[in-house]
Design a protein around this motif. Structure first.
Motif, PDB file in Angstrom:
ATOM      1  N   GLY A  56      41.339  90.760   7.806  1.00 35.35           N
ATOM      2  CA  GLY A  56      42.649  90.397   8.337  1.00 35.35           C
ATOM      3  C   GLY A  56      42.903  88.914   8.435  1.00 35.35           C
ATOM      4  N   ALA A  79      53.251  92.841  18.302  1.00 32.69           N
ATOM      5  CA  ALA A  79      51.875  93.310  18.477  1.00 32.69           C
ATOM      6  C   ALA A  79      51.493  93.342  19.957  1.00 32.69           C
ATOM      7  N   THR A 151      42.843  98.717  16.851  1.00 30.43           N
ATOM      8  CA  THR A 151      43.473  98.028  15.728  1.00 30.43           C
ATOM      9  C   THR A 151      44.305  96.841  16.215  1.00 30.43           C
ATOM     10  N   LYS A 155      43.935  92.712  15.674  1.00 29.39           N
ATOM     11  CA  LYS A 155      45.060  91.920  15.159  1.00 29.39           C
ATOM     12  C   LYS A 155      45.378  90.754  16.104  1.00 29.39           C
ATOM     13  N   THR A 156      45.449  91.032  17.395  1.00 29.35           N
ATOM     14  CA  THR A 156      45.794  89.958  18.336  1.00 29.35           C
ATOM     15  C   THR A 156      44.652  88.957  18.480  1.00 29.35           C
ATOM     16  N   TYR A 159      45.439  86.347  16.063  1.00 29.13           N
ATOM     17  CA  TYR A 159      46.505  85.471  16.551  1.00 29.13           C
ATOM     18  C   TYR A 159      45.949  84.450  17.554  1.00 29.13           C
TER      19      TYR A 159
END
Length: 224
Positions: A56, A79, A151, A155-156, A159
């Motif tokens: 990712g 998100a 998931t 993803k975060t 970030y």
């Protein structure tokens, strides 16, 4: 000592450059440039970029190339908003299931989080932060809910690596350990109303903390 494959060397160099914020979000990773700079063929470079994409950290866009992931603020907000809703749902399902050992585990995560922030160790911070939230959500008894939350956590995390201002401003600017402590105490007394309010505030703070102000990024060719 076993010599590392070239592919692994390229992968680790690019991965660390992204994690350490040496490469800006949106930077294009050009196979030819990297292979020329490292004096290797393009195949290990291509494979390394594919591995980064699987984690990712890189977006591969057909007919355009590979780029360090560069989410929009809208994507970040979406998100975190979805995480908030799903984690609140999980906490509601789990609130009667906690035992003293669960709260001890949460406390340990908070301690590790503080240490990581003091050391500006983003990887240790992400591990402690993820474990804290997982200690809550894993008790909900819903495998699919946990998969979706997992998931979104991954993803975060990306970030946070790319944009979180805590690691630019210093360890004492982070409110996460204090917020986690309040969430834990609310879970202890079984107050779902308070947990809901605290989770909402926690995720709002996470969004506010993110910044697109990136400092001292390098060209990819300068990494090798």
């Amino acid at each position: 000592m076993t010599k590392q494959p070239v592919e692994q060397i390229v992968f680790e160099r690019l991965r660390l450059a992204i994690l350490h914020r040496e490469l800006a979000p949106g930077t294009q990773l050009v196979e030819l440039n990297i292979s020329t700079k490292m004096n290797v063929s393009r195949t290990p470079v291509r494979n390394a970029i594919q591995k980064l994409s699987a984690q990712g950290l890189v977006d591969i866009i057909p007919n355009r190339g590979a780029f360090v992931v560069n989410p929009t603020m809208d994507e970040v907000i979406q998100a975190y908003t979805l995480r908030r809703e799903l984690e609140t749902m999980a906490a509601k399902l789990a609130i009667e299931a906690f035992i003293p050992a669960d709260f001890e585990a949460m406390k340990s995560c908070i301690v590790n989080e503080k240490i990581a922030l003091e050391n500006k160790d983003i990887n240790a911070y992400l591990t402690a932060n993820k474990e804290f939230h997982t200690n809550i959500t894993s008790k909900c008894g819903n495998r699919f809910l946990n998969e979706f939350i997992g998931t979104l956590l991954d993803k975060t995390d990306i970030y946070l690596i790319l944009f979180d201002s805590y690691f630019d401003e210093g360890p004492f600017s982070a409110k996460s350990p204090e917020e986690h402590t309040l969430i834990m105490e609310a879970l202890k007394i079984g107050s779902m109303t308070e947990v809901d309010s605290l989770l909402h505030e926690h995720f709002e703070q996470a969004i506010v903390s993110l910044s697109s102000k990136i400092k001292e990024f390098k060209n990819v060719e300068d990494l090798f």
